[in-house]
Design a protein around this motif. Structure first.
Motif, PDB file in Angstrom:
ATOM      1  N   SER A 163      44.191  43.380  39.848  1.00  0.00           N
ATOM      2  CA  SER A 163      43.871  42.335  40.697  1.00  0.00           C
ATOM      3  C   SER A 163      44.590  42.178  41.881  1.00  0.00           C
ATOM      4  CB  SER A 163      43.797  41.050  40.020  1.00  0.00           C
ATOM      5  OG  SER A 163      43.830  41.149  38.674  1.00  0.00           O
ATOM      6  N   VAL A 164      44.144  41.822  42.878  1.00  0.00           N
ATOM      7  CA  VAL A 164      45.099  41.527  44.110  1.00  0.00           C
ATOM      8  C   VAL A 164      44.677  39.885  44.508  1.00  0.00           C
ATOM      9  CG1 VAL A 164      45.512  41.881  46.370  1.00  0.00           C
ATOM     10  CG2 VAL A 164      44.796  43.893  45.000  1.00  0.00           C
ATOM     11  N   MET A 184      30.931  42.027  46.940  1.00  0.00           N
ATOM     12  CA  MET A 184      31.760  42.705  46.128  1.00  0.00           C
ATOM     13  C   MET A 184      31.351  42.675  44.730  1.00  0.00           C
ATOM     14  SD  MET A 184      34.581  43.620  47.442  1.00  0.00           S
ATOM     15  CE  MET A 184      34.022  43.966  49.347  1.00  0.00           C
ATOM     16  N   LYS A 185      30.481  41.780  44.475  1.00  0.00           N
ATOM     17  CA  LYS A 185      30.011  41.719  42.902  1.00  0.00           C
ATOM     18  C   LYS A 185      29.045  42.895  42.999  1.00  0.00           C
ATOM     19  CE  LYS A 185      28.284  39.906  39.071  1.00  0.00           C
ATOM     20  NZ  LYS A 185      29.054  39.790  37.983  1.00  0.00           N
ATOM     21  N   LEU A 222      42.597  51.634  40.434  1.00  0.00           N
ATOM     22  CA  LEU A 222      43.624  51.096  41.292  1.00  0.00           C
ATOM     23  C   LEU A 222      43.394  51.636  43.010  1.00  0.00           C
ATOM     24  CD1 LEU A 222      47.012  52.339  39.480  1.00  0.00           C
ATOM     25  CD2 LEU A 222      46.102  50.279  39.928  1.00  0.00           C
ATOM     26  N   LYS A 223      42.774  52.660  43.098  1.00  0.00           N
ATOM     27  CA  LYS A 223      42.409  52.965  44.369  1.00  0.00           C
ATOM     28  C   LYS A 223      41.285  52.110  45.083  1.00  0.00           C
ATOM     29  CE  LYS A 223      43.500  57.987  44.844  1.00  0.00           C
ATOM     30  NZ  LYS A 223      42.852  59.359  44.599  1.00  0.00           N
ATOM     31  N   THR A 224      39.992  51.867  44.023  1.00  0.00           N
ATOM     32  CA  THR A 224      39.036  51.251  44.373  1.00  0.00           C
ATOM     33  C   THR A 224      39.332  49.806  44.846  1.00  0.00           C
ATOM     34  OG1 THR A 224      38.355  50.948  42.140  1.00  0.00           O
ATOM     35  CG2 THR A 224      37.175  52.741  43.557  1.00  0.00           C
ATOM     36  N   VAL A 225      40.301  49.291  43.706  1.00  0.00           N
ATOM     37  CA  VAL A 225      40.373  47.744  43.876  1.00  0.00           C
ATOM     38  C   VAL A 225      41.434  47.510  45.381  1.00  0.00           C
ATOM     39  CG1 VAL A 225      41.727  45.868  43.142  1.00  0.00           C
ATOM     40  CG2 VAL A 225      40.389  47.224  41.577  1.00  0.00           C
ATOM     41  N   ALA A 228      38.977  48.052  48.235  1.00  0.00           N
ATOM     42  CA  ALA A 228      38.298  46.502  48.392  1.00  0.00           C
ATOM     43  C   ALA A 228      38.973  45.616  49.009  1.00  0.00           C
ATOM     44  CB  ALA A 228      37.665  46.298  47.221  1.00  0.00           C
ATOM     45  N   ALA A 229      40.296  45.454  48.401  1.00  0.00           N
ATOM     46  CA  ALA A 229      41.241  44.307  48.876  1.00  0.00           C
ATOM     47  C   ALA A 229      41.545  44.461  50.730  1.00  0.00           C
ATOM     48  CB  ALA A 229      42.424  44.237  48.248  1.00  0.00           C
TER      49      ALA A 229
END
Lengths: 336, 151
Positions: A163-164, A184-185, A222-225, A228-229
């Motif tokens: 999470s970020v 995002m959902k 990790l890459k996708t979150v 997205a952040a």
């Protein structure tokens, strides 16, 4: 693809990153009355395994005073669920508070690592080392096809939640926050208020994390979150520029007024502090004064009621308001 | 009506007299015949819809897991693995479907590769045709099942 890894530009938007790994021990029940009876010894096992790696301390939930529980909650070290487990819940945390392990929360172990800013890969690097050692010495419940077996189906697989925490006042002000949350959902992420599941966005702080833990590797998550952040940060920074360009003088006036009150007041309650802090943080982004993002975010967390009571030894709201005003003005001194 | 012995639906009330007193018991057809010694009990087939299956490790029922999404122990997962796939899918927002699509692509690649190899063998030496015919037919059918028509 490498661009999104340059996280420094997002410093005024990305508050902190957290990686959490959920693990269960194969030889113990996961929840229920049996678990309450047997799982107390898990705390000692985990502590004995972690002890040689760093300076760790154990905090047991069963005799934890409310003030300390509030302190740990406001610092995000424990969840409400762990705080309620007064039978055999515990927190094992290292001295510099970068790595902690909740024991007997929803799962037997919930390892977590925090870093400042947008730095998920670094958080994972730290936690992976400890997780490997725990995995080698304890019998984690694992399936060769499905990965780690967690108590709740929503964590089966990697058991990883990346999470970020993001500071998004401009998206809120321009009414675009709901659109962002819905998008995002759809893409498989959840966006929640600052205290996680079910909480609202205090101080315009939101947490984005992966919804899916199965069918993806840790690296992919990790890459996708991270990506997205970064995308949300881009949107937020665009909106901030639009707000400034609309009326630069009014924007500066609001930010400077916030600075003026915070730097000079003598009584400051948390509600007023939180709303002024938002303008202070925006002013720092626009460059009206010299305040680093990390200092601002630490200030936001440390002015919370239980944290002030814990550190300053003050227990009435008036005393807290006095100390809060003093600490804030000391922090802001010399920023102009 | 639920059978008193096996908890399945479709029980009938059977009346019997014992020691001069009348009793009633609800039994399904199989359990009734079993009681009368007419047949061996059928081995219980594990069915996703058999809500009364319980984990021998912790006693959590399959129905409870399906409703709450919470697994009671590591044995629950071992015992109910196949039944839990759709539950995990529901909780994980189609992640399993995505990984199955990837698996399907891999399967197609492997089968298609073998098909081409065998065809090349047939071309190089006609004596191989008879040897490879059965395997080629098998591969064609499997590829068709995966949605690939090699002609």
């Amino acid at each position: 693809m490498a661009d999104y890894l340059n996280a420094e530009q997002y410093g005024f938007c990305a508050v902190s990153s957290r990686v959490r790994l959920a693990r269960n021990l194969a030889d113990y029940p996961f929840f229920g009355p049996q678990a309450n009876r047997l799982n107390g010894e898990i705390v000692e096992k985990v502590y004995r395994t972690l002890k040689p790696l760093d300076t760790f301390s154990v905090v047991y939930m069963n005799d934890l005073p409310d003030l300390q529980a509030g302190y740990l909650r406001e610092k995000y070290f424990i969840s409400p669920l762990l705080a309620e487990n007064r039978v055999n819940g515990a927190l094992i945390i290292n001295k510099d508070e970068t790595f902690s392990c909740m024991v007997n929360e929803e799962d037997h172990l919930r390892e977590q690592c925090f870093t400042e800013g947008l730095n998920l890969f670094k958080a994972y690097e730290i936690i992976a080392v400890k997780d490997k050692i725990l995995s080698d010495r304890m019998n984690f419940a694992r399936d060769k096809d499905f990965g780690y077996i967690t108590t709740c189906m929503s964590n089966v697989g990697t058991g990883m939640r990346a999470s970020v925490m993001l500071f998004l006042p401009a998206l809120h002000a321009t009414g675009k926050m709901n659109e962002v949350i819905a998008e995002m959902k759809q893409k498989g992420f959840t966006v929640r208020g600052v205290f996680g599941e079910g909480s609202r966005g205090e101080g315009y702080m939101y947490q984005i994390s992966n919804e899916v833990t199965f069918g993806f590797t840790e690296n992919e998550i990790l890459k996708t979150v991270s990506y997205a952040a970064c995308k949300i940060c881009d949107l937020e920074l665009d909106e901030r520029h639009k707000i400034f360009d609309f009326d630069p003088l009014r924007t500066e006036d609001e930010c400077m007024r916030a600075y003026g009150v915070l730097a000079n007041c003598k009584l400051l309650d948390y509600g007023e502090f939180a709303s002024l802090w938002v303008k202070l943080a925006l002013g720092a982004y626009y460059g009206f004064y010299n305040l680093k993002p990390n200092l601002l975010y630490r200030l936001f967390i440390n002015m919370r009621p239980a944290i002030i009571s814990y550190h300053e030894g003050v227990f009435t709201s008036r005393d807290r308001d006095i100390h809060r005003a003093k600490l804030v003005s000391e922090t802001l001194r010399g920023a102009l | 009506m639920v059978c008193k012995r096996c908890n399945n639906e479709g029980a009938i009330a059977y009346r019997y007299i014992k020691d001069g007193k009348e009793y009633q018991v609800e039994l399904c057809h199989d359990c009734y015949n079993l009681l009368l010694g007419r047949q061996e009990p059928a081995p219980k087939k594990k069915s996703f819809f058999d809500i009364n299956l319980r984990c021998p490790g912790c006693g959590t029922s399959l129905d409870e897991i399906r409703r709450t999404g919470y697994i009671g122990c590591a044995d629950c997962f071992k015992n109910f693995k196949n039944e839990l796939v759709p539950v995990i899918d529901a909780f994980q927002n189609r992640a399993i479907s995505r990984s199955r699509e990837i698996q399907k692509e891999k399967d197609v690649m492997i089968l298609a590769g073998e098909y081409e190899h065998l065809m090349a063998e047939n071309l190089s030496s006609p004596a191989n045709c008879a040897k490879n015919a059965r395997r080629l037919k098998d591969i064609k059918l499997k590829l068709l099942a995966l949605g690939v028509d090699v002609g």
